[in-house]
Write a protein that holds these residues in place. Structure first.
Motif, mmCIF file in Angstrom:
data_model
loop_
_atom_site.group_PDB
_atom_site.id
_atom_site.type_symbol
_atom_site.label_atom_id
_atom_site.label_comp_id
_atom_site.label_asym_id
_atom_site.label_seq_id
_atom_site.Cartn_x
_atom_site.Cartn_y
_atom_site.Cartn_z
ATOM 1 N N UNK A 134 17.800 6.440 -36.099
ATOM 2 C CA UNK A 134 16.562 7.215 -36.172
ATOM 3 C C UNK A 134 16.783 8.607 -36.788
ATOM 4 N N UNK A 155 20.704 0.890 -29.480
ATOM 5 C CA UNK A 155 19.836 1.469 -30.506
ATOM 6 C C UNK A 155 18.398 1.397 -30.012
ATOM 7 N N UNK A 156 17.757 2.552 -29.911
ATOM 8 C CA UNK A 156 16.382 2.585 -29.426
ATOM 9 C C UNK A 156 15.418 2.677 -30.605
ATOM 10 N N UNK A 157 14.187 2.211 -30.388
ATOM 11 C CA UNK A 157 13.190 2.327 -31.458
ATOM 12 C C UNK A 157 12.601 3.729 -31.521
ATOM 13 N N UNK A 158 12.001 4.074 -32.650
ATOM 14 C CA UNK A 158 11.252 5.327 -32.753
ATOM 15 C C UNK A 158 10.025 5.221 -31.856
ATOM 16 N N UNK A 159 9.758 6.262 -31.092
ATOM 17 C CA UNK A 159 8.593 6.247 -30.215
ATOM 18 C C UNK A 159 8.805 5.366 -28.993
ATOM 19 N N UNK A 160 7.747 5.259 -28.188
ATOM 20 C CA UNK A 160 7.830 4.446 -26.971
ATOM 21 C C UNK A 160 6.803 3.322 -26.988
ATOM 22 N N UNK A 162 6.715 0.427 -28.025
ATOM 23 C CA UNK A 162 7.132 -0.958 -27.782
ATOM 24 C C UNK A 162 7.670 -1.166 -26.371
#
Lengths: 177, 273
Positions: A134, A155-160, A162
């Protein structure tokens, strides 16, 4: 004007039209540790060292939440957590300490710094240093999962967006990829 | 794409224009779905692409890997792995890559020769909302094998692209990974600097939609022998990248010929040996 600058400008324009909202807070039920920035207003430097040291002492993982005081999407996620605290708090408490980093939308990637020990890096460099994809775009809110040594767990996604249902939040806590 | 779908997509895009990327929720996204489940979009696509043919679901012949949640919907890494050695008597002759819920679901169709050696591919896709990402391998005996992954993301088709290098559009770079040996599959990748505009993105200054402009095909050959021919779509991320294999049988030139939707043609080469 480059696209990047144009986007930054538009983000500011968009945010100027956003109504002022209540300050960012991770709900109390999760016993978050607020982390206030140092070096303001020129830079917002969040020192993760105390939270990581505590996580290591208590053999817990660290759930780092970066929220902005004027970010509707942060409010949405916090409201979701509040609404489902009964279901989620036990799962958070079992494995995680929550660090609640408090920023605002005017803090762009260039002004946002993270410190671990004696090393302080701006957002993009910090993200690259931990291998987080990110790095390219700062998004509010953002979540990181670390072990006590500051190693990212997933690895986390952008934003929350999901993980705003209980099953999906549990997927995140269980590090389901 | 049907007009109604296009309008729905455009409406959603307009609704989130100017908002930070995190704003884009997952309209219609199911919190959970089985990786091997079907979808109405997929059922329709099967009728269109493979009418009357049997698709074998499973991972014995082909596997697709994609993260459950990618960092950005605009750039979801997808890896296709073939379990079958690429032999003349039986090989993968075509690979289809599909994103069920994208406005244009068929992201790529790759026509392969046995020169690939190993029918593995990697690329990065735009995934607009919660969706299955699928691969179909068509074998030289006509069999169709498919595998799928459910991917959770949003806003991929409308995330701001990188336009810092417009003067480099079309620059085509080939790279070979590690050491290579004659007669053995070698891993390589081709990257084309290109915005791959979908046509669904709003220019925030002019408030006009940016016209579609994307890489339509990449044809890769080695020593004048065709390795593969890929038909692509704007579901492939900006700066389209394909990682592939090829088998060098003599010293020669790896060559990628690229055509985009404005019929511009670009070439990248890499001499081996």
């Amino acid at each position: 004007m480059t696209m990047r600058r144009m986007c930054a400008l538009l983000l500011v324009v968009c945010l100027a039209g956003t109504p002022r909202l209540a300050a960012a807070v991770f709900p109390d039920a999760y016993k978050p540790t607020p982390v206030q920035p140092a070096g303001t207003p020129q830079r917002y430097e969040f020192d993760l060292t105390p939270a990581l040291e505590r996580a290591q002492r208590e053999h817990k993982r660290l759930y780092v939440y970066l929220g902005a005081s004027d970010c509707p999407y942060c409010r949405r996620y916090e409201a979701f957590l509040e609404r489902h605290a009964d279901e989620l708090v036990p799962h958070f408490a079992k494995d995680y300490l929550v660090a609640d980093l408090r920023s605002n939308l005017s803090v762009t990637a260039e002004r946002l710094y993270f410190r671990i020990g004696d090393k302080s890096l701006p957002y993009a460099d910090f993200m690259r240093s931990i291998g987080d994809e990110r790095a390219r775009l700062l998004v509010y809110p953002s979540v990181w999962l670390f072990d006590g040594k500051g190693k990212p767990l997933m690895q986390m996604p952008a934003g929350t967006g999901t993980f705003e249902t209980v099953p999906e939040q549990l997927e995140i806590l269980r590090l389901q990829q | 794409m049907p007009t109604s779908d296009r309008r729905r997509f455009l409406g959603r895009l307009a609704a989130c224009a100017g908002a930070p990327a995190a704003a884009w929720a997952a309209p219609g996204g199911l919190p959970s779905a089985q990786h091997d489940a079907s979808s109405p979009e997929w059922e329709r696509l099967i009728e269109h692409l493979f009418p009357g043919r049997r698709l074998v679901q499973g991972q014995s012949v082909v596997q697709v890997a994609a993260p459950l949640r990618a960092a950005y919907g605009a750039s979801v890494p997808v890896k296709v792995t073939s379990m079958l050695p690429q032999q003349p008597q039986l090989h993968v002759r075509k690979v289809y890559i599909v994103v069920d819920k994208n406005p244009s679901p068929l992201a790529a169709v790759l026509d392969l020769t046995t020169e690939v050696g190993q029918a593995d591919f990697e690329t990065r896709l735009r995934v607009d909302e919660y969706s299955h990402v699928r691969v179909v391998s068509e074998l030289s005996n006509g069999e169709l094998h498919t595998d799928s992954r459910y991917v959770k993301t949003s806003g991929g088709c409308s995330a701001p692209p990188n336009r810092d290098a417009l003067h480099l559009i079309g620059k085509t770079v080939l790279k070979v990974s590690g050491e290579w040996h004659m007669g053995q599959p070698v891993q390589a990748d081709v990257t084309v600097v290109h915005p791959n505009d979908s046509g669904f993105e709003l220019n925030q200054v002019t408030v006009m939609y940016i016209p579609p402009h994307f890489v339509r095909s990449i044809r890769v050959s080695y020593a004048r022998r065709l390795v593969f021919d890929a038909e692509l779509d704007f579901s492939v991320s900006e700066n389209p990248m394909l990682r592939f294999h090829f088998v060098p049988r003599e010293r020669g030139e790896l060559r990628a010929e690229v055509t985009d939707s404005k019929d511009s043609q670009f070439v990248g080469t890499l001499a081996l040996g």
